[in-house]
Design a protein around this motif. Sequence first.
Motif: not given
Length: 126
Positions: A17, A33-34, A53, A49, A36
Motif C-alpha cells: 500500500s 498487489i495492495d 490495490g 489484488i 497501484e
Amino acid sequence: MAKSYEPENKLPNMIGSGTKISGNIETNGDIRIDGEIEGNILSKGKVVIGPNGRVKGEINCANSEVSGGIEGKILVSELLSLKSTSKLIGDIITAKLTIEPGAIFTGKCEMGGKGENSQPTTSPKK
C-alpha cells in the motif's frame, strides 16, 4: 549423494500500500498487489489484488482473486474470483469465474474450457 541446491521462494511478490509502479511486471510466482500498478502483469501463478490495490492494464495469469480495482483486460487460465469489494472495468477471459454479491463488473466475459492461454507464456500486449 550430493543434492543440487535450488532455493525455493515460497513467498509471493508483494506491492505494498502506498507504492505506485508504472511499467510491466513479469513473474513465475504469485504476486499480491495492495498498491497501484499502471502497466501489464504476466504471472504463471496467482495474482491477488487486495482491497486497496488498483491495476490499470492487462493481467495474464493462472489464477486471480480480486478485492480491489482493475481497469483493463484480465486473462485467467484457471479460476478468477471477484470478491464483494472488487470493481472491474474491462473484459474477462477465463476458464472459471466466481462473483460475490456486491462486486462491480462492467465489460464482456468469455468463459469455459481453458482461458485464452492454457498457461501464460507470452508477454501481455503493450
